[in-house]
Design an enzyme around this catalytic site. Structure first.
Site, PDB file in Angstrom:
ATOM      1  N   LEU A  65      47.892 -37.417  51.723  1.00 55.08           N
ATOM      2  CA  LEU A  65      46.709 -36.894  51.759  1.00 55.08           C
ATOM      3  C   LEU A  65      45.684 -37.671  52.458  1.00 55.08           C
ATOM      4  O   LEU A  65      45.628 -38.628  52.488  1.00 55.08           O
ATOM      5  CB  LEU A  65      46.104 -36.802  50.297  1.00 55.08           C
ATOM      6  CG  LEU A  65      47.062 -35.965  49.473  1.00 55.08           C
ATOM      7  CD1 LEU A  65      46.799 -35.764  48.030  1.00 55.08           C
ATOM      8  CD2 LEU A  65      47.347 -34.612  49.841  1.00 55.08           C
ATOM      9  N   HIS A 108      42.203 -32.997  52.909  1.00 50.25           N
ATOM     10  CA  HIS A 108      42.880 -32.444  51.571  1.00 50.25           C
ATOM     11  C   HIS A 108      41.767 -32.698  50.505  1.00 50.25           C
ATOM     12  O   HIS A 108      41.492 -31.798  49.743  1.00 50.25           O
ATOM     13  CB  HIS A 108      43.939 -33.236  51.141  1.00 50.25           C
ATOM     14  CG  HIS A 108      44.901 -33.018  52.007  1.00 50.25           C
ATOM     15  ND1 HIS A 108      45.848 -34.001  53.142  1.00 50.25           N
ATOM     16  CD2 HIS A 108      45.953 -31.999  52.331  1.00 50.25           C
ATOM     17  CE1 HIS A 108      46.919 -33.331  53.593  1.00 50.25           C
ATOM     18  NE2 HIS A 108      46.885 -32.235  53.393  1.00 50.25           N
ATOM     19  N   SER A 140      44.521 -35.041  59.955  1.00 51.50           N
ATOM     20  CA  SER A 140      45.998 -34.431  59.962  1.00 51.50           C
ATOM     21  C   SER A 140      46.790 -35.478  59.339  1.00 51.50           C
ATOM     22  O   SER A 140      46.631 -36.666  59.855  1.00 51.50           O
ATOM     23  CB  SER A 140      46.334 -33.871  61.304  1.00 51.50           C
ATOM     24  OG  SER A 140      47.726 -33.917  61.271  1.00 51.50           O
TER      25      SER A 140
END
Ligand code: PAF
Length: 277
Positions: free
Chosen positions: A29, A33, A184
């Site tokens: 994460l 997120h 990402s």
């Protein structure tokens, strides 16, 4: 935060909550997120925020990074607790796929065969299948996804609509590092040199956006210039292209809402990004 690994335990826990928001993830994460978790919490009348972590084999092609996909469960749990997530669903493969999956969701081929679909055949079928399964297990009222995976968001939004699932699908803007690089999980594959180079993808997208906002309509020329600039700096681009936001097909009318999307390999890492124009 409660952590459940079995479908039965998750369903029993979910039954206690009224309105539930689900944020499906594959773990590792990052701030993107966490922004989704916080947005889920703020969403109207949400009683419980549920996150899922499951690295879904079905959406990885041959030779892709399923085996080396970063699995950082302990660190992920700490981040989810800090973000105020109530419940984590973290099934293993035997829970999600106790027998080989025979039933799949086949997304609209017009949408799912272009861009990412052209370079990752079967990817969106794998994504849609696991997400439908997660939605059936968790039965959320709201599901949240990031716009960094723009095509994924459209595939899932259309799936929910066409299959008449009683779920509100919410998309959140991409979260970026200070230098513009989209957050990402795959950024963790980048070497220090590659990490310094990586924001060029966003800069090239921004150049195209600026030109189109200033009235340029020669998309082919703009795309070619941006691709050439990436190649000059050692990238291997799969595509960088201006598309209609609604269905990711080539623009046809003068005033359609547009998005510019790109995928390119830097070393062995494949990065994707997009900007709405
Ligand atoms: O975006 C992702 O992390 C995955 O594609 C998703 C939506 C969790 C499905 O595995």
């Amino acid at each position: 935060m409660q952590i459940h690994t079995s479908l039965a335990a998750l369903r029993a826990a979910r039954a206690h909550a009224e309105r539930v928001a689900l944020v499906p993830t594959m773990g590792n994460l990052h701030d993107g997120h966490i922004a989704l978790m916080r947005a889920a919490r703020k969403h109207a009348n949400i009683g419980a925020v549920i996150a899922s972590i499951f690295v879904n084999r079905l959406q990885f092609g041959q030779g892709e990074d399923f085996d080396k996909y970063p699995r950082t469960f302990e660190a992920d749990c700490e981040k989810l607790i800090a973000a105020g997530v109530d419940l984590l669903f973290a099934p293993d493969e035997m829970q999600m796929y106790p027998q080989p999956q025979h039933y799949y969701v086949t997304p609209d081929p017009e949408l799912a065969s272009v861009l990412e679909g052209a370079f990752r055949p079967g990817h969106f079928q794998g994504v849609a299948t696991v997400v439908l399964k997660l939605l059936n297990i968790v039965q959320p009222d709201v599901a949240l996804f990031g716009k960094k995976d723009y095509q994924q968001f459209l595939v899932l939004k259309n799936m929910v609509r066409e299959l008449a699932l009683p779920i509100e699908v919410v998309a959140l803007d991409t979260i970026r590092a200070a230098d513009g690089l989209a957050q990402s999980s795959r950024n963790s594959y980048l070497s220090a040199t590659e990490r310094a180079e990586a924001p060029r993808l966003y800069r090239q997208l921004s150049t195209v956006v600026e030109a189109v906002r200033n009235g340029a309509r020669d998309f082919t020329r703009l795309e070619a210039a941006a691709l050439a600039e990436l190649e000059l700096h050692g990238w291997k681009p799969d595509y960088l292209t201006v598309r209609r936001r609604a269905d990711l097909q080539a623009p046809q009318q003068p005033d359609e809402p547009l998005v510019v999307l790109a995928a390119a390999r830097l070393g062995t890492t494949r990065l994707i990004d997009n900007i709405e124009i």
